[in-house]
Write a protein that holds these residues in place. Sequence first.
Motif, PDB file in Angstrom:
ATOM      1  N   THR A 167       0.830  -1.216   0.000  1.00 49.85           N
ATOM      2  CA  THR A 167       0.000   0.000   0.000  1.00 49.85           C
ATOM      3  C   THR A 167       0.858   1.258   0.000  1.00 49.85           C
ATOM      4  O   THR A 167       0.591   2.215  -0.736  1.00 49.85           O
ATOM      5  CB  THR A 167      -0.923  -0.005   1.233  1.00 49.85           C
ATOM      6  OG1 THR A 167      -1.737  -1.180   1.221  1.00 49.85           O
ATOM      7  CG2 THR A 167      -1.817   1.227   1.236  1.00 49.85           C
ATOM      8  N   TYR A 187       4.021   1.762  -1.040  1.00 51.32           N
ATOM      9  CA  TYR A 187       4.743   2.029  -2.283  1.00 51.32           C
ATOM     10  C   TYR A 187       3.808   2.334  -3.444  1.00 51.32           C
ATOM     11  O   TYR A 187       4.154   3.106  -4.349  1.00 51.32           O
ATOM     12  CB  TYR A 187       5.655   0.854  -2.623  1.00 51.32           C
ATOM     13  CG  TYR A 187       6.915   0.861  -1.786  1.00 51.32           C
ATOM     14  CD1 TYR A 187       7.875   1.857  -1.955  1.00 51.32           C
ATOM     15  CD2 TYR A 187       7.132  -0.099  -0.806  1.00 51.32           C
ATOM     16  CE1 TYR A 187       9.019   1.888  -1.176  1.00 51.32           C
ATOM     17  CE2 TYR A 187       8.284  -0.083  -0.021  1.00 51.32           C
ATOM     18  CZ  TYR A 187       9.219   0.924  -0.213  1.00 51.32           C
ATOM     19  OH  TYR A 187      10.350   0.963   0.565  1.00 51.32           O
ATOM     20  N   ASN A 188       2.605   1.777  -3.441  1.00 48.16           N
ATOM     21  CA  ASN A 188       1.626   2.130  -4.474  1.00 48.16           C
ATOM     22  C   ASN A 188       1.222   3.596  -4.359  1.00 48.16           C
ATOM     23  O   ASN A 188       1.152   4.318  -5.356  1.00 48.16           O
ATOM     24  CB  ASN A 188       0.389   1.229  -4.363  1.00 48.16           C
ATOM     25  CG  ASN A 188       0.655  -0.184  -4.859  1.00 48.16           C
ATOM     26  OD1 ASN A 188       1.567  -0.410  -5.640  1.00 48.16           O
ATOM     27  ND2 ASN A 188      -0.141  -1.139  -4.393  1.00 48.16           N
ATOM     28  N   GLU A 189       0.963   4.031  -3.114  1.00 48.50           N
ATOM     29  CA  GLU A 189       0.581   5.435  -2.896  1.00 48.50           C
ATOM     30  C   GLU A 189       1.748   6.368  -3.213  1.00 48.50           C
ATOM     31  O   GLU A 189       1.540   7.466  -3.748  1.00 48.50           O
ATOM     32  CB  GLU A 189       0.124   5.626  -1.451  1.00 48.50           C
ATOM     33  CG  GLU A 189      -1.188   4.918  -1.130  1.00 48.50           C
ATOM     34  CD  GLU A 189      -1.572   5.050   0.341  1.00 48.50           C
ATOM     35  OE1 GLU A 189      -0.728   5.553   1.128  1.00 48.50           O
ATOM     36  OE2 GLU A 189      -2.698   4.650   0.694  1.00 48.50           O
TER      37      GLU A 189
END
Length: 463
Positions: A283, A285-287
Amino acid sequence: MMIVKLKFEETLAYIIPTYINCNNWDADFKNLSDVLFEFGCENILVVGDCNARIGKEQCLEFNPTLLASGLSAQRKAMDNKVDRNGRRLLEICNTVSLTVLNGRCEGDKDGKHKFHRGTIATTIDYGLGAGIWLNRIKNFEVQDFIYSDHQPITVSVHAGKNISEENSGLQLLPKLYWNKRIEKIYNLTLNQQIIEVNRATICSTNGIEFLMDCINNAAKPLQQKQKTGVKQNQWFDSECKILGDTSFRWLRRVKKTGLKEDMTNYSQANKRFKELLQHKRATYYNELAISIATVKDSKSFWGKVRKLNGTSHIKNAKLDALELSKHFERILNNSIHNESLSYEMPIREMSELDTTITVAEVKKILHKCKDNKAPGEDRVPMEFLKYASDLFIENMTASFNYIYNSGNVPDSFRKSIIFPLYKKSDTKNPENYRGISFNNAIAKVFASILNERLQEWLITMHC
């Protein structure tokens, strides 16, 4: 296979980090055996995952070296099983006179389990020592660790009077750490230190040294112990900590009781913990990747890229420290001899440049100084000057005026830490590095005052 060489006083000793893959055990074990047979040195410490179970084997009742070292002759072990790999490991140990340290050293007298997976608890990680290591082992401890099935082994040794290392250098002083919460008590203590120093001492060749002593005496008692060990990632939040603590509690209970029910509870808790870590990390690193598209300046962009990619330091660069030191000494200390200086006659005095340095000037420069910058050789960050008391700044100004009027520059102003920054090509070549200098904060303040005066004078003179 990597071999680490150390020198205890005049005696060479070696550490062999070891991993014998269970899927390629025979070949990996042969490689280790060949190294031990061919190495020809008795002062060896083998540490690592051997994927072998030796139970309580290797009793060395008649080993005089072992008895003199204070280690237990009879091993203890919570894992009683001896398997095929274990028998072969014991055979090579007995052949080359390696002593199993597990279960006979201070810190691991009971021979604790080193591997936990599900309801399985075994010992497959070992420390094997010979020669000088048997007399040097101070502590052999199994750490609690829930991020891997293997429990880390910490081996502490008696270093003796001297340990000689390749590429050794002068050790830096510990860095002072600033915290806004200590500002009030820091300044109270600092004022007490300043009051005890004679003003004539401040306005002397050693004035800067006395001022820095005052800062260190005021700041060091306020330093909090810096956390060591595994650095937590930014995505590791309170929820992760709670599940991690729960997993740790079950692991300690398993080591204490050895009950199958406790092993099951530990396995379930650790599984939930690892699943949460995986979810939090993904979550985060995606954000972060999405947020890169919204940045408005290059500084923010590269800051987020560094977070995404991690550290950019060059790893495993086998660079000789002595060669690097000679390189920077050569390029920074050119043998240029100037003729004696000649002045325009009569000597012109410029009040804008020659006037006494004022407290207002010093405070103006301090206000411009940025926080969180690397300190110089004295290891005192700028914050300890920037947020210092008025009494300290007044005395610092008096010391600056002595330097300015006398021309006696402190030796500490001439020293800096040079950090080698890699540029390109071969990482072993010192020519491929440029140096970044970290000067002492108080020297930077003095230099900034002179720079500010020159800039204002040039503007006034329309230059």
